[in-house]
Design an enzyme around this catalytic site. Structure first.
Site, PDB file in Angstrom:
ATOM      1  N   GLU A 128       0.868  -1.182   0.000  1.00 37.10           N
ATOM      2  CA  GLU A 128       0.000   0.000   0.000  1.00 37.10           C
ATOM      3  C   GLU A 128       0.903   1.231   0.000  1.00 37.10           C
ATOM      4  O   GLU A 128       1.813   1.326   0.834  1.00 37.10           O
ATOM      5  CB  GLU A 128      -0.893   0.019   1.243  1.00 37.10           C
ATOM      6  CG  GLU A 128      -1.815   1.221   1.289  1.00 37.10           C
ATOM      7  CD  GLU A 128      -2.580   1.333   2.614  1.00 37.10           C
ATOM      8  OE1 GLU A 128      -3.486   2.179   2.690  1.00 37.10           O
ATOM      9  OE2 GLU A 128      -2.252   0.602   3.555  1.00 37.10           O
ATOM     10  N   ARG A 350       6.552 -13.278   8.966  1.00 37.74           N
ATOM     11  CA  ARG A 350       7.134 -11.954   8.793  1.00 37.74           C
ATOM     12  C   ARG A 350       8.374 -11.844   9.671  1.00 37.74           C
ATOM     13  O   ARG A 350       8.553 -12.594  10.634  1.00 37.74           O
ATOM     14  CB  ARG A 350       6.133 -10.859   9.151  1.00 37.74           C
ATOM     15  CG  ARG A 350       5.738 -10.806  10.613  1.00 37.74           C
ATOM     16  CD  ARG A 350       4.744  -9.702  10.879  1.00 37.74           C
ATOM     17  NE  ARG A 350       5.337  -8.392  10.659  1.00 37.74           N
ATOM     18  CZ  ARG A 350       4.629  -7.260  10.632  1.00 37.74           C
ATOM     19  NH1 ARG A 350       3.316  -7.293  10.759  1.00 37.74           N
ATOM     20  NH2 ARG A 350       5.213  -6.106  10.448  1.00 37.74           N
ATOM     21  N   LYS A 360       3.337   0.380   9.941  1.00 41.74           N
ATOM     22  CA  LYS A 360       3.466   1.641   9.209  1.00 41.74           C
ATOM     23  C   LYS A 360       2.772   2.784   9.947  1.00 41.74           C
ATOM     24  O   LYS A 360       3.221   3.929   9.896  1.00 41.74           O
ATOM     25  CB  LYS A 360       2.902   1.497   7.797  1.00 41.74           C
ATOM     26  CG  LYS A 360       3.913   0.971   6.808  1.00 41.74           C
ATOM     27  CD  LYS A 360       3.546   1.253   5.373  1.00 41.74           C
ATOM     28  CE  LYS A 360       2.368   0.446   4.922  1.00 41.74           C
ATOM     29  NZ  LYS A 360       2.118   0.598   3.467  1.00 41.74           N
TER      30      LYS A 360
END
Length: 638
Positions: A128, A350, A360
């Site tokens: 994104e 992750r 983020k």
């Protein structure tokens, strides 16, 4: 079966079991009274069909069960009596094993077989554009690139998931594309979720028309509470016509439209809360989209857009981190309900690091509140941040790929991360010298071997790598030493002046800090017998270069932040230190992004060289080197 019916079978035998079962049964029937499919010797048809079956795991598995006796007999007969056609198969198997071995050389296992990979592999990286890429994103991108371009001869798509104009900027979009190129990742295609807004709009209308979605004006807090408790929304059974009407109001951004969202009708009380009627469309009339402007007043949510566009774009394998595991059934529901082409999912762990967060939202808060200099701050776990700190791209790629596609979630220390970088930079980093300006000690060199006049000589920039070149090193009877070194000396002690020779400490001026001392050169002395080997700079015979030596600490004080933790409570009060220093004259040639080793201090990345300053930017301190200390992994990264 006739010859014309046998010829197309090679291509038809590449699918999954459901697709190839009719062909397998037809072949079994054809082989009732035959040794070969066509004729009485091994021909082109037998070769091609046997190789097609041999390359399809589903086919081989089914044949070996024995339920198709005639086909199984033929398959085994060819395998045992015609080794000449298996050379190609063995070569492919060997190549595949070599790729796995190469990727797994550091212990990470890539020995996983992507489903239906023989039918083609298309991966995608789906960031994104609401911030800069962090090292967690880098893992997703590199794994998608690896499976598309190395493990298989496939393609990788980059799709920017630009469905939330409130958070997204052109700046982030451009930075993502640049950072991927920097990491050596070359997508075969670039697209944007916004390219498919019309298609997603049509898919949502389909869901509504088929009774699989509804408009809901329940307030956010109540909706959250109802989803948690497994209570159906009072709007769940709204008529289709009313849902369609409200959806059009949302599209127009009307007052009624803005009060509603569209929810998919999956489940009210599924134990997996991701399956409890997720929101798939919501209004946003305040912020123009950075690509589509004000055309749309409503936007699809990630959970809806992701599977629909993945399928539409031809993605075959969607690699996602394990944080999405609970949402995988939801992804599958959209594909099944809309009867879209199937996409295989693979979850990988992750990367988590101690005293670091990769959210983020939290990283953006640090930037917005001025806790850091920006997204490329050397304390930030962004790709640009770790690069500015001194991480090289080859080391970054190597470290991430060594983690592999495992699903095991671990929180790593930064030690190995930076240790992998040291292996890259140590053989090529030129050596320089820096002496701290604070309380610098002036040294007078005496003795028969002391230079009467300053002189310079060429010395290797790297003691073990002549290819790095040479630099001028100045020698003089007046030197500068670090205060800490001088404080450790004893009168009469023999020390080694690095890259020159031994000297006796003769006179240490009284005072704290020590202002000066005298050394008598003894170049015949044995450097192996001295305890102290110190760095120094000639104060004459060269123009010393002013420098700032920066070091950095972790941004947070806690190893692992929990969901309930308030980030502000765990921010490290002081996260950077800076010392003014003098560097040798050869350092004047250094430029931005050079990596050097300061003898006895460590590795540094040049953030600014003397010629990198814009006019008027240098301030009262004047032009100087700005050097960022690079962790080496010995004691963990700050």
């Amino acid at each position: 079966m006739k010859l014309d019916e046998l010829k197309p079978l090679e291509a038809l035998l590449a699918g999954d079991f459901r697709q190839i079962e009719p062909q397998l049964q037809a072949l079994d029937k054809h082989m009732v009274l035959r040794t070969y499919l066509d004729g009485y010797t091994l021909g082109d048809i037998d070769t091609k069909i046997w190789l097609a079956l041999r390359g399809n795991r589903a086919a081989v598995s089914f044949i070996k069960r024995g339920s198709l006796a005639n086909l199984g007999r033929w398959f085994q007969f060819i395998e045992e009596n015609h080794p000449e056609i298996q050379a190609e198969v063995k070569a492919k198997d060997a190549a595949a094993k070599a790729k796995v071995a190469a990727a797994s050389k550091a212990g990470a296992s890539y020995a996983l077989a992507l489903q239906d990979a023989d039918q083609g592999v298309v991966t995608r990286f789906l960031p994104e554009p609401s911030g800069y890429l962090h090292i967690g994103h880098a893992k997703a991108a590199l794994l998608s690139d690896y499976f598309a371009h190395q493990a298989y001869k496939g393609t990788m798509r980059l799709r920017l998931d630009d469905t939330n104009p409130s958070k997204e900027k052109q700046e982030y979009q451009d930075a993502i594309i640049e950072d991927l190129a920097l990491m050596g990742i070359k997508p075969d295609a670039l697209s944007y979720t916004s390219d498919y807004f019309d298609y997603l709009y049509e898919m949502c209308i389909r869901l509504i028309n088929e009774g699989h979605a509804y408009a809901d004006d329940t307030d956010q807090e109540t909706m959250r509470d109802e989803r948690w408790k497994g209570i159906a929304s009072k709007r769940r059974e709204r008529p289709v016509d009313e849902n369609l009407r409200i959806f059009e109001q949302m599209k127009q951004g009307s007052e009624e439209g803005m009060q509603n969202c569209i929810r998919a009708k999956l489940s009210v009380d599924n134990p997996n809360k991701a399956m409890r009627d997720p929101v798939i469309y919501r209004c946003n009339v305040e912020t123009p989209h950075h690509r589509t402007g004000t055309k749309w007043k409503m936007y699809p949510m990630y959970d809806f857009a992701c599977p629909v566009v993945d399928s539409h774009e031809g993605v075959t394998h969607a690699l996602r981190s394990t944080e999405y595991t609970d949402r995988n059934p939801q992804y599958q529901w959209f594909l099944d309900t809309l009867k879209l082409r199937q996409v295989h999912m693979w979850d990988f762990a992750r990367m988590n690091f101690i005293r670091t967060f990769l959210s983020k939202r939290k990283l953006a808060k640090l930037v917005d509140t001025g806790k850091v200099w920006g997204w490329d701050d050397p304390r930030m776990p962004t790709v640009r941040g770790v690069r500015r700190r001194g991480m090289t791209i080859p080391a970054l790629r190597d470290f991430i790929l060594k983690q592999g596609p495992s699903r095991n979630v671990v929180t790593m220390d930064w030690t190995n991360f930076w240790a992998s970088n040291k292996k890259e930079i140590d053989p090529i980093a030129p050596r320089h010298t820096a002496i701290l300006q604070k309380d610098v000690v002036k040294v007078t060199v005496t003795g028969a071997e002391a230079p009467a006049e300053p002189f310079s000589t060429d010395k290797p920039k790297h003691p073990k790598n002549k290819d790095i070149g040479t630099k001028k090193v100045a020698f003089a009877s007046e030197l500068l030493l670090d205060q800490a070194d001088a404080e450790s000396f004893k009168d009469g002690e023999e020390i080694t002046l690095m890259a020159w020779g031994n000297a006796f400490v003769r006179e240490i001026s009284s005072g704290a800090p020590i202002p000066s001392l005298t050394c008598e050169l003894n170049l015949q002395g044995d450097v192996k017998k001295t305890e102290k080997k110190v760095t120094w700079l000639a104060s004459k015979g060269q123009t010393l270069v002013p420098a700032e030596l920066w070091d950095f600490d972790y941004l947070i004080t806690k190893d692992v932040l929990q969901e309930e933790d308030n980030m502000e409570d765990f921010l490290t009060p002081v996260t950077e230190t800076v010392d003014d220093a003098w560097c040798d004259g050869a350092a004047a040639q250094l430029k931005k992004d050079d990596i050097i080793q300061l003898e006895r201090r460590g590795y540094y990345r040049v953030d600014k060289g003397l010629n990198d300053w814009k006019e008027g930017e240098e301030g009262p301190k004047g032009k100087r080197l700005v050097l960022f200390c690079i962790p080496t992994g010995k004691t963990g990264s700050k």
